[in-house]
Design an enzyme around this catalytic site. Sequence first.
Site, PDB file in Angstrom:
ATOM      1  N   HIS A  87      -7.331   9.685  -1.192  1.00  0.00           N
ATOM      2  CA  HIS A  87      -6.687   9.589   0.125  1.00  0.00           C
ATOM      3  C   HIS A  87      -7.553  10.159   1.268  1.00  0.00           C
ATOM      4  O   HIS A  87      -7.630   9.577   2.347  1.00  0.00           O
ATOM      5  CB  HIS A  87      -5.340  10.313   0.077  1.00  0.00           C
ATOM      6  CG  HIS A  87      -4.318   9.748   1.002  1.00  0.00           C
ATOM      7  ND1 HIS A  87      -3.010   9.567   0.656  1.00  0.00           N
ATOM      8  CD2 HIS A  87      -4.411   9.310   2.282  1.00  0.00           C
ATOM      9  CE1 HIS A  87      -2.329   9.052   1.667  1.00  0.00           C
ATOM     10  NE2 HIS A  87      -3.166   8.894   2.662  1.00  0.00           N
ATOM     11  N   TYR A 105       3.195   9.615   0.221  1.00  0.00           N
ATOM     12  CA  TYR A 105       4.231   8.940   1.012  1.00  0.00           C
ATOM     13  C   TYR A 105       5.629   9.103   0.422  1.00  0.00           C
ATOM     14  O   TYR A 105       6.620   8.905   1.124  1.00  0.00           O
ATOM     15  CB  TYR A 105       3.974   7.422   1.115  1.00  0.00           C
ATOM     16  CG  TYR A 105       2.670   7.000   1.739  1.00  0.00           C
ATOM     17  CD1 TYR A 105       1.877   7.882   2.458  1.00  0.00           C
ATOM     18  CD2 TYR A 105       2.231   5.679   1.617  1.00  0.00           C
ATOM     19  CE1 TYR A 105       0.679   7.468   3.011  1.00  0.00           C
ATOM     20  CE2 TYR A 105       1.038   5.266   2.177  1.00  0.00           C
ATOM     21  CZ  TYR A 105       0.266   6.165   2.860  1.00  0.00           C
ATOM     22  OH  TYR A 105      -0.918   5.745   3.408  1.00  0.00           O
ATOM     23  N   LYS A 149      -2.706   6.019  -3.867  1.00  0.00           N
ATOM     24  CA  LYS A 149      -3.779   6.978  -3.553  1.00  0.00           C
ATOM     25  C   LYS A 149      -3.436   8.351  -4.105  1.00  0.00           C
ATOM     26  O   LYS A 149      -2.254   8.700  -4.191  1.00  0.00           O
ATOM     27  CB  LYS A 149      -3.936   7.135  -2.029  1.00  0.00           C
ATOM     28  CG  LYS A 149      -3.858   5.861  -1.254  1.00  0.00           C
ATOM     29  CD  LYS A 149      -4.085   6.068   0.234  1.00  0.00           C
ATOM     30  CE  LYS A 149      -3.774   4.793   0.988  1.00  0.00           C
ATOM     31  NZ  LYS A 149      -2.335   4.531   1.151  1.00  0.00           N
ATOM     32  N   ASP A 166       0.850  -1.186   0.000  1.00  0.00           N
ATOM     33  CA  ASP A 166       0.000   0.000   0.000  1.00  0.00           C
ATOM     34  C   ASP A 166       0.886   1.237   0.000  1.00  0.00           C
ATOM     35  O   ASP A 166       1.644   1.470   0.941  1.00  0.00           O
ATOM     36  CB  ASP A 166      -0.885  -0.011   1.251  1.00  0.00           C
ATOM     37  CG  ASP A 166      -1.779   1.206   1.311  1.00  0.00           C
ATOM     38  OD1 ASP A 166      -2.811   1.201   0.620  1.00  0.00           O
ATOM     39  OD2 ASP A 166      -1.433   2.179   2.011  1.00  0.00           O
TER      40      ASP A 166
END
Length: 287
Positions: free
Chosen positions: A112, A54, A79, A49
């Site tokens: 997100h 990130y 996302k 994921d």
Amino acid sequence: MKLTNIYDTYTLNNGVKIPCVAFGTYKAAQGDNVEILRMAIKSGYRYFDTASFYGTEKYLGEAVRMSGIPREEFFIASKLWKDEMGYEEAKQACRRSLENLRMDYLDLYLIHWPLPKPDHTEWKDLDNRTWKALEELYEEGKVRAIGLSNFLPHHIDNLLENCRIKPMADQIEFHPGYAQAAAVRYCQERDIMVQAWSPIGRGRVLEDEMIVQMASKYGVSPAQVCLRYALQRNVIPLPKSSSAERMKQNQDLFSFEISREDMYRIDTMPQTGWSGEHPDRERVRIQ
Ligand code: A2P
């Protein structure tokens, strides 16, 4: 269905199979990103994921390529971030994520957060326009499944009233001490797969007296109790770790079962380990 290992799957509402345990890449990646992800692949994880936010997409893509394991054996989710919401923006965001990963499709693509900011009054329209782009990405085959992250029932209601294609998943904070029963029930009643971020409560839950006692009763670690709790609620946990030993331990969830009584104890324990994030509120800083 009895799950026996991390490769066992659930079936999403569009028929796509999804493994029952994932590896979370948020901040797993401080330090040597590619090395941690290579270690996670080596330790057995296939469902990863990530998210544009990130900053781990390109390391994940690299780790997957270096593994020599065919792309189809992985389940890769990403996302779009708060500043990538909107119809055109979402299409571009997906293109960027695929470029970062150097992959030609994603297995799952999520919005997100439902609101870019808690005071964003036009969020319903923004969510609907973003979702339209995801529906088209899905129809074009760029993504095998589409879903949400951090959406609560009132946010999902809006989408369900307006969408052509129903979301297949919703990823929310979920762990003992913050089990979000209303959101989980809402999703599960509508065949939307719930996924747990921070499934061990960012470490704080691991010190909870009742969780520690249960761990000793079942002969496992507090983290395993947390992850098993998610599995028994039919929620996909996304644990993250930078240690090979804990990566392995977090997959060892199938040789014990939490009793019904203990499941209720966990369901009803006081709020513990909340991250401080909530889509409709300003971030609360928790020590
Ligand atoms: P580490 O990287 O040192 O293993 P969450 O996903 O709930 O936000 O929690 C992530 C944190 O939990 C990470 O900092 C990770 O630290 C730690 N962690 C992951 N697995 C375990 C485990 N089995 N036991 C103890 N801590 C763990």
